[in-house]
Write a protein that holds these residues in place. Structure first.
Motif: not given
Length: 271
Positions: A64-66, A101-102, A77-88, A90-96
């Motif tokens: 949950l908190n990576y 992340l801290a 968390l409160m609508g904010e993706p934790i750890g990264g987001a699907h970007i592009g 087609p969507p591709r997971w991009t880590p923060l």
């Protein structure tokens, strides 16, 4: 129109989840530990995870908190993706990046099985170190905040003692105060009483019950069935990396739908 948690915290009937988890997966080598876990936690809610050892409960918390990076799924968390987001497209997971992340991890408190206190620091210094080093508070402001949180867990008279001078229950309450001092949005508890002598368990569970009544959002992994039944708003039973059953404590304890749940409860409740 509002509804209430079991501990009396009012929330709008159509409130958004504070935490939303969808399709969470985690594997270590060839072994898949989490197999598509999904759940929501509402503001002020206490969710308790139960299940046999090895079912994936602790891994859920660590993802949950990576502290552990999931292999698939989303955490918001409160609508904010934790750890990264699907970007592009087609969507591709991009880590923060780790620095971002801290910043996200600050929103999660974490209370571990072992207390993880610095042995050379007093209780108030252990609690103040996070606000000083992470939040940038002055020593005076951090120690004032630490003293306030230690009083909140009934340790005002022990704040200048080192961990070796405290009982296991007192050390775990220092760890809870340390989590509270960071002003988290929710607190994750990973079997917080499992390292304690039986006579000390109640003092930690009492503090956690008080936090629930105050409206702190919590996710608790525990084998303390009495606490789960008394304090939880939502109970989840996990086995083999799946959520087998979820519902109110009354429903799950009194009339479990699934055979795996019935077998587990019969074992832990000796009935």
């Amino acid at each position: 129109m509002t509804t209430e948690t079991r501990t009396g915290t009012a929330q709008p009937q159509h409130a958004r989840p504070l935490l939303s988890v969808q399709g969470l997966r985690k594997r270590y080598g060839e072994r898949e530990i989490l197999k598509g876990i999904s759940f929501d936690v509402m503001p002020g809610q206490t969710m308790v995870l139960i299940g046999p050892s090895g079912s994936g409960k602790t891994t859920v918390l660590r993802c949950l908190n990576y502290l552990e990076a999931p292999d698939d799924g989303t955490i918001e968390l409160m609508g904010e993706p934790i750890g990264g987001a699907h970007i592009g497209e087609p969507p591709r997971w991009t880590p923060l990046p780790e620095a971002q992340l801290a910043l996200q991890r600050r929103k999660f408190g974490f209370v571990f099985q072992r207390f993880n206190l610095f042995p050379h620091l007093t209780a108030v210094q252990n609690v103040a170190i996070g606000p000083r080093k992470v939040l940038g508070l002055s020593r005076e402001a951090a120690e004032a905040r630490a003293a306030e949180q230690l009083a909140r867990v009934s340790l005002a008279e022990h704040m200048h003692k080192r961990p070796s001078q405290l009982s296991g229950g007192q050390q775990q309450r220092v760890a809870i105060a340390r989590a509270l001092a960071m002003d988290p949005r929710l607190i994750l508890f990973d079997e917080p009483t499992s390292a304690l002598d039986p006579e000390l368990v109640h003092e930690v569970l009492d503090v956690m019950g008080d936090l629930a009544r105050e409206g702190m959002t919590m996710i608790v992994v525990t084998h303390e069935m009495g606490f789960a039944r008394r304090v939880a708003d939502k109970l989840i039973f996990m086995a083999d990396g799946h959520i087998v059953e979820e519902g109110s404590p009354e429903a799950v304890f009194s009339a479990p739908r699934e055979e795996k749940t019935r077998r587990f409860l019969a074992h832990v409740l000796h009935r």
